[in-house]
Design a protein around this motif. Structure first.
Motif, mmCIF file in Angstrom:
data_model
loop_
_atom_site.group_PDB
_atom_site.id
_atom_site.type_symbol
_atom_site.label_atom_id
_atom_site.label_comp_id
_atom_site.label_asym_id
_atom_site.label_seq_id
_atom_site.Cartn_x
_atom_site.Cartn_y
_atom_site.Cartn_z
ATOM 1 N N ASP A 161 10.834 -4.043 -5.929
ATOM 2 C CA ASP A 161 9.840 -3.197 -5.251
ATOM 3 C C ASP A 161 8.428 -3.701 -5.564
ATOM 4 O OD1 ASP A 161 11.868 -1.502 -4.244
ATOM 5 O OD2 ASP A 161 11.968 -0.483 -6.170
ATOM 6 N N ARG A 162 8.152 -3.854 -6.868
ATOM 7 C CA ARG A 162 6.825 -4.360 -7.244
ATOM 8 C C ARG A 162 6.662 -5.815 -6.834
ATOM 9 N NH1 ARG A 162 6.246 -3.201 -13.324
ATOM 10 N NH2 ARG A 162 8.352 -4.030 -13.231
ATOM 11 N N LEU A 163 7.753 -6.571 -6.916
ATOM 12 C CA LEU A 163 7.687 -7.960 -6.446
ATOM 13 C C LEU A 163 7.252 -7.991 -4.977
ATOM 14 C CD1 LEU A 163 8.259 -11.054 -6.748
ATOM 15 C CD2 LEU A 163 10.607 -10.583 -6.104
ATOM 16 N N ALA A 164 7.829 -7.099 -4.161
ATOM 17 C CA ALA A 164 7.496 -7.074 -2.726
ATOM 18 C C ALA A 164 6.016 -6.734 -2.518
ATOM 19 C CB ALA A 164 8.382 -6.064 -1.994
ATOM 20 N N ALA A 165 5.494 -5.797 -3.324
ATOM 21 C CA ALA A 165 4.083 -5.421 -3.172
ATOM 22 C C ALA A 165 3.167 -6.577 -3.570
ATOM 23 C CB ALA A 165 3.772 -4.188 -4.023
ATOM 24 N N ARG A 166 3.560 -7.293 -4.643
ATOM 25 C CA ARG A 166 2.750 -8.437 -5.080
ATOM 26 C C ARG A 166 2.827 -9.584 -4.065
ATOM 27 N NH1 ARG A 166 -1.352 -8.987 -8.194
ATOM 28 N NH2 ARG A 166 -0.757 -10.098 -10.082
ATOM 29 N N VAL A 167 4.010 -9.778 -3.498
ATOM 30 C CA VAL A 167 4.168 -10.817 -2.479
ATOM 31 C C VAL A 167 3.302 -10.480 -1.262
ATOM 32 C CG1 VAL A 167 5.814 -11.698 -0.757
ATOM 33 C CG2 VAL A 167 6.430 -11.686 -3.181
ATOM 34 N N ALA A 168 3.277 -9.185 -0.906
ATOM 35 C CA ALA A 168 2.476 -8.760 0.247
ATOM 36 C C ALA A 168 0.997 -9.062 -0.001
ATOM 37 C CB ALA A 168 2.671 -7.266 0.510
ATOM 38 N N GLN A 169 0.539 -8.832 -1.226
ATOM 39 C CA GLN A 169 -0.851 -9.167 -1.571
ATOM 40 C C GLN A 169 -1.080 -10.658 -1.426
ATOM 41 O OE1 GLN A 169 -1.270 -8.082 -5.694
ATOM 42 N NE2 GLN A 169 -2.695 -6.464 -5.149
ATOM 43 N N ALA A 170 -0.181 -11.419 -2.048
ATOM 44 C CA ALA A 170 -0.356 -12.872 -2.057
ATOM 45 C C ALA A 170 -0.343 -13.432 -0.635
ATOM 46 C CB ALA A 170 0.732 -13.534 -2.899
ATOM 47 N N ALA A 171 0.441 -12.792 0.245
ATOM 48 C CA ALA A 171 0.583 -13.318 1.604
ATOM 49 C C ALA A 171 -0.415 -12.683 2.574
ATOM 50 C CB ALA A 171 2.010 -13.067 2.099
ATOM 51 N N GLY A 172 -1.227 -11.745 2.092
ATOM 52 C CA GLY A 172 -2.168 -11.066 2.989
ATOM 53 C C GLY A 172 -1.450 -10.260 4.052
ATOM 54 N N ALA A 173 -0.336 -9.610 3.677
ATOM 55 C CA ALA A 173 0.425 -8.814 4.653
ATOM 56 C C ALA A 173 -0.261 -7.473 4.904
ATOM 57 C CB ALA A 173 1.845 -8.579 4.129
ATOM 58 N N SER A 174 0.060 -6.861 6.026
ATOM 59 C CA SER A 174 -0.517 -5.552 6.362
ATOM 60 C C SER A 174 0.332 -4.420 5.830
ATOM 61 C CB SER A 174 -0.616 -5.378 7.879
ATOM 62 O OG SER A 174 -0.977 -6.572 8.489
ATOM 63 N N ALA A 175 1.637 -4.650 5.729
ATOM 64 C CA ALA A 175 2.519 -3.560 5.313
ATOM 65 C C ALA A 175 3.761 -4.081 4.620
ATOM 66 C CB ALA A 175 2.933 -2.727 6.531
ATOM 67 N N VAL A 176 4.344 -3.190 3.811
ATOM 68 C CA VAL A 176 5.621 -3.462 3.142
ATOM 69 C C VAL A 176 6.576 -2.344 3.536
ATOM 70 C CG1 VAL A 176 6.788 -3.687 0.909
ATOM 71 C CG2 VAL A 176 4.391 -4.344 1.111
ATOM 72 N N LEU A 177 7.771 -2.718 3.929
ATOM 73 C CA LEU A 177 8.799 -1.704 4.205
ATOM 74 C C LEU A 177 9.895 -1.867 3.158
ATOM 75 C CD1 LEU A 177 10.191 0.452 5.964
ATOM 76 C CD2 LEU A 177 11.004 -1.385 7.450
ATOM 77 N N LEU A 178 10.051 -0.850 2.304
ATOM 78 C CA LEU A 178 11.098 -0.897 1.275
ATOM 79 C C LEU A 178 12.325 -0.191 1.821
ATOM 80 C CD1 LEU A 178 9.064 0.156 -1.949
ATOM 81 C CD2 LEU A 178 9.532 -2.167 -1.128
ATOM 82 N N LEU A 179 13.349 -0.962 2.131
ATOM 83 C CA LEU A 179 14.582 -0.364 2.633
ATOM 84 C C LEU A 179 15.544 -0.171 1.475
ATOM 85 C CD1 LEU A 179 15.252 -2.432 5.893
ATOM 86 C CD2 LEU A 179 14.408 -0.075 5.735
ATOM 87 N N SER A 180 15.958 1.074 1.268
ATOM 88 C CA SER A 180 16.927 1.310 0.200
ATOM 89 C C SER A 180 17.915 2.377 0.667
ATOM 90 C CB SER A 180 16.209 1.706 -1.084
ATOM 91 O OG SER A 180 15.759 3.024 -0.997
ATOM 92 N N ASP A 181 18.438 3.154 -0.277
ATOM 93 C CA ASP A 181 19.452 4.123 0.142
ATOM 94 C C ASP A 181 18.911 5.560 0.153
ATOM 95 O OD1 ASP A 181 19.168 4.215 -2.564
ATOM 96 O OD2 ASP A 181 21.228 3.674 -3.055
ATOM 97 N N VAL A 182 17.597 5.696 0.185
ATOM 98 C CA VAL A 182 17.004 7.039 0.307
ATOM 99 C C VAL A 182 16.074 7.058 1.517
ATOM 100 C CG1 VAL A 182 17.106 7.788 -2.103
ATOM 101 C CG2 VAL A 182 15.201 6.353 -1.337
ATOM 102 N N ASP A 183 15.902 8.269 2.086
ATOM 103 C CA ASP A 183 15.093 8.396 3.296
ATOM 104 C C ASP A 183 13.596 8.368 3.023
ATOM 105 O OD1 ASP A 183 16.703 8.377 5.510
ATOM 106 O OD2 ASP A 183 17.286 10.485 5.296
ATOM 107 N N GLY A 184 13.223 8.376 1.770
ATOM 108 C CA GLY A 184 11.797 8.370 1.456
ATOM 109 C C GLY A 184 11.587 9.131 0.170
ATOM 110 N N LEU A 185 10.349 9.572 -0.054
ATOM 111 C CA LEU A 185 10.032 10.351 -1.256
ATOM 112 C C LEU A 185 10.190 11.841 -0.934
ATOM 113 C CD1 LEU A 185 8.857 10.568 -4.172
ATOM 114 C CD2 LEU A 185 6.600 10.741 -3.093
ATOM 115 N N PHE A 186 10.974 12.515 -1.760
ATOM 116 C CA PHE A 186 11.165 13.959 -1.592
ATOM 117 C C PHE A 186 10.350 14.709 -2.639
ATOM 118 C CE2 PHE A 186 14.493 12.175 0.830
ATOM 119 C CZ PHE A 186 14.842 13.110 1.793
ATOM 120 N N ASP A 187 10.007 15.951 -2.321
ATOM 121 C CA ASP A 187 9.138 16.698 -3.238
ATOM 122 C C ASP A 187 9.887 17.174 -4.487
ATOM 123 O OD1 ASP A 187 10.657 18.652 -2.051
ATOM 124 O OD2 ASP A 187 8.978 19.867 -1.355
#
Ligand code: GLU
Length: 376
Positions: A161-187
């Protein structure tokens, strides 16, 4: 154009460059690789490419896949040696799989195996940026994982997850989509029937952190919600949107983006270049603990002066990245130190006029200059 909703992740003008991270539990099932599912995802990535978006994949699954091939228990995570051996076996199969499935769509896969230091060290970070940029210019699809076979505990990301965020920085990406087995952040714990998914988060606050529960639900990956929120923090400071969505269904990108099922973390500010790299640093060489007056001065955009420092921690050289903390231990900023740890300790608490004598040379204007510092 800014990213303001999940649908923007599939829009070329809002999101010209997208990083998609695929979690281990999606790639590897009880029977081994989930090839059919991956075929569907790759078709979505190919569609993004035809829309004119650059795509970078961060693929987990090496350890899980290697463990299933080697018959190792605990998903290959029983010991570091197991994980490293499993990763070596799994990675070669994983690369072949991505190359094969992307190739069906006429896309060329390019493998990068990174360690933490490849992105923590400024020179190596710029090197990774150059390689990624060149690959994308040539139309290849970088497929990235941590180099788990050689990365030991101290020098690992440990989660993609953090690797993807750092890669996005290094590559100048606009967005990161983390696909896993949850629908998102729940309260609250998603198993609770009262739990509600947050559609959008503006700033990962302490309250947001409190909603996350520990490790990986599937037991296959190592991330869990905690590392996803850390990734969101790296992204939000670098002007990168980050989404968490489930990849369990077929065509998961369409499900998340068209139906809006996921959590979108909006960027807070746009650090670029050296500041983005510094803000996303995960391991720092030491810390400068500061008093309340200095903390206020930093918030107002000032440099860190010796007079406001109360303690120096760790061993660092001039130019190393250090954390600036308050006395309660909260990290206020990351910055490049103008002195090594020993000289910082000599001048702490002192006004500029007193420093020359203590140092034996003309003092610098600040211990951390504001141009070499980012607030956290
Ligand atoms: N790099 C690990 C692997 O390929 C996965 C790390 C994670 O679970 O985030 O198996």
């Amino acid at each position: 154009m800014q990213i303001t909703r999940l649908a923007d992740l599939t829009d070329k003008s809002a999101c010209p460059r997208l990083v998609v991270k695929v979690g281990s539990s999606l790639l590897v099932g009880a029977e081994g690789v989930r090839r059919d599912w991956l075929q569907g995802l790759v078709a979505e990535l190919a569609a993004a490419r035809s829309r004119g978006q650059d795509v970078i994949v961060v693929s987990s699954g090496a350890i899980a896949l290697g463990a299933s091939k080697l018959g190792l228990d605990r998903g290959g995570r029983g010991s570091l040696a197991d994980a490293q051996a499993a990763a070596a076996v799994g990675q070669i199969a994983l690369s072949a799989l991505w190359a094969d499935l992307l190739g069906v769509h006429g896309l060329t896969a390019a493998q990068l195996l990174l360690t933490l230091d490849d992105l923590e060290d400024r020179r190596r970070y710029l090197n990774a940026t150059a390689t990624l940029t060149r690959l994308l210019d040539m139309g290849a699809v970088p497929v990235i994982n941590e180099n788990d076979s050689v990365a030991t505990q101290e020098i690992r990301f440990g989660d993609n997850d953090r690797l993807a965020a750092r890669v996005a920085q290094a590559a100048g990406a606009s967005a990161v989509l983390l696909l896993s087995d949850v629908d998102g952040l729940f309260d609250r714990n998603p198993a609770d029937p009262e739990a509600r998914r947050l559609g959008e988060v503006r700033g990962v606050t302490a309250q947001i952190h409190a909603m996350a529960s520990g490790g990986s639900a599937s037991g296959m990956g190592s991330g869990g919600m905690t590392s996803k929120l850390q990734a969101a923090e790296i992204a939000e400071r670098a002007g990168i949107a980050l989404a968490i969505a489930s990849g369990l269904a077929d065509a998961p990108i369409a499900r998340a983006c068209e139906q809006g099922i996921g959590t979108l973390f909006l960027p807070k500010r746009k650090d670029v270049g050296r500041k983005a790299w510094l803000g996303g640093r995960l391991r720092l060489k030491g810390a400068l603990v500061v008093d309340a007056g200095a903390a206020k001065a930093l918030e107002r955009g000032g440099s860190l002066l010796a007079a406001g420092i109360v303690r120096v921690e760790g061993q660092f050289q001039r130019g190393d990245a250090v954390a600036v903390q308050n006395e309660a231990g909260a990290v206020l900023a990351h910055g490049l130190a103008e002195y090594d740890a020993a000289d910082c300790a000599k001048v702490l608490g002192r006004k500029n006029a007193q420093q020359a004598e203590l140092l034996g040379y003309a003092p610098r204007s600040a211990v951390v200059h504001r141009d070499q510092m980012v607030l956290i």
